[in-house]
Design a protein around this motif. Sequence first.
Motif, mmCIF file in Angstrom:
data_model
loop_
_atom_site.group_PDB
_atom_site.id
_atom_site.type_symbol
_atom_site.label_atom_id
_atom_site.label_comp_id
_atom_site.label_asym_id
_atom_site.label_seq_id
_atom_site.Cartn_x
_atom_site.Cartn_y
_atom_site.Cartn_z
ATOM 1 N N GLU A 343 -2.809 7.726 4.706
ATOM 2 C CA GLU A 343 -1.979 8.482 3.773
ATOM 3 C C GLU A 343 -1.721 7.639 2.528
ATOM 4 O OE1 GLU A 343 -0.776 11.490 3.645
ATOM 5 O OE2 GLU A 343 -1.494 12.201 5.600
ATOM 6 N N GLN A 345 0.314 7.842 -1.000
ATOM 7 C CA GLN A 345 1.346 8.632 -1.660
ATOM 8 C C GLN A 345 1.774 7.979 -2.971
ATOM 9 O OE1 GLN A 345 2.613 11.599 -0.772
ATOM 10 N NE2 GLN A 345 1.337 11.730 1.076
ATOM 11 N N SER A 365 -5.009 12.187 1.367
ATOM 12 C CA SER A 365 -4.783 12.227 2.806
ATOM 13 C C SER A 365 -6.138 12.266 3.506
ATOM 14 C CB SER A 365 -3.954 13.459 3.196
ATOM 15 O OG SER A 365 -3.760 13.491 4.593
#
Length: 581
Positions: A343, A345, A365
């Motif tokens: 992941e 972010q 992702s």
Amino acid sequence: MFKIPLIEAFGKDTWVKPFMKKYKSALILALFLGFLTFLSAGGLMFVSGYLISRAASRPENILMIYIPIVFTRGFGISRPVFRYLERLVSHNWVLKMTSKLRLKLYTTLETDGVFFKRHYRMGDILGMLAEDINHIQDLYLRTIFPTVIAWLLYIAIVIALGFYSWWFALVMAFLFFSLVVVLPLWSLIINGARQEKEKQLKSALYSELTDNVLGVSDWIFSQRGDEYVALHEENQARLLELQEKVRRFNNRRDFLVESIFGIIVVALVLWTSQTFIGNHGGDANWIAAFVLSVFPLVDAFNVLPSAAEETNRYKDSIVRLNELPTRPEVEPIKDFTGTTEIEIQNLSFTYPNTTKRVLDNLSLSLPVGHKLAILGRSGSGKSTLASLLRGDLVPSEGTIKIGGIETQRFGDTISEQIGVIQQTPYLFNTTILNNLRLGNQQATIEEAWEVLEKVGLRKLIESLPDGLDTMVDEAGLRFSGGERHRLALARLLLKDTPVILFDEPTVGLDPITEQALIDTFFETLNDKTIIWITHHLQGIEKMDQVIFIEEGQLEMSGSPKELAQTNPRYQQLKTIDEGRL
């Protein structure tokens, strides 16, 4: 107010002081043993002087000099014993400390490798590895140790003489103070400034010589060869003149040190002659004892001025080490059992001492088994993203996680999660089997043959006279580029990491070899998460997702099929890559 550079550097030090505190018990023991060494040397001469005088006075009974004989033997034995123990403890201490410093330096270089390549030359890095750590070692052996020992002896001498005469103790305190403080400080001020100037002259000479040698043809063609030689002769003459001043100063200073010791000896002779007045064979025997005990102390004090002027060199090394970028130490993740979903972010990254964002607010992702291709121009941030994925760099903003854990927290154990195949896989000068077992030291011979079968190299290795025991030339040059990549892949298969990072592995290969290698990669790694950094689109249809990074931002994302149908930029890239434009 005059400040000692080394002390000022130590005030801000975060490299050397922690290890000195960590091993302070061994340091104190080494200093104490060093003090006992000189104390034994002085005691040996003290008792020997008394014994010689006492024996020359024809004592009525040999038992009257038996105790001095025992002390002479005791000090004679203890001096080399303490010297040996001091060397053993001190060198063990300093080598232990510098080994930790080298490990810390290596870790800093290894974890911030990208930063160093951008901001440091190879000579700077080698200088830190070879020179600065050695200077830190000399800092203890040549400066800290002799200085502390000399101060301990200085205090002991003044206190001991104070029991006999307070005024003479003050006289000796003044004379020895000139040896432990005045002369070292004088050397530091005079020769320290000259050493700094010498360093600048040498640096300028190296720079000029490098520039001029690289452009020597221009000097020759312009018929200015004599000017070229004269320029260096002038600068070299200035350097030699400065070095000669340093040598003359050192000679005068050493003469002054010996003169002060001469004054100390004469003062002791005069004082003891007045203090220990008595019959021949009486208190007068102590005169030789006090005078002779001074001579072994010469070695403890005469090194202090030269040790003090060396501190400028040590100061530079400490400052350089403390200027290195450091990251907070974290406990590495062990026995990770989570999923390998990746992941990303709001990821942003900026290199130190720059303002431009290499990556800017990137989010992605990657589920387990996902196949991702990363495209982009040189300098777009692809390699930086790979370094962040491996935990080699720490995000400036945002997070990048594997199984919910930030990648930098894995430390060295990140190699258990992410395997890497680069443009030029490295093979070591050992057997093929040992090269494969770098991925898994416990791998059996049967497992090695299995992975070689998967990557299509079994028949080749079996055809070699020594099979798996065949020696690989340095860097694996006996194998072709495609074969080296297949061996690197076999090594990764033995490692069995869940994520594989390809950093342009097919660059420089011919199209047929490239396609065959790509097919092998995806056939053998079908169940793995693959992150493929590439410039070429050959084999791109095997990916689940293709992204294009430009100026640190995500400019294009989608499956190869979708992008081929709807994205003009991807269509253009595909056309160029296939040579249809």
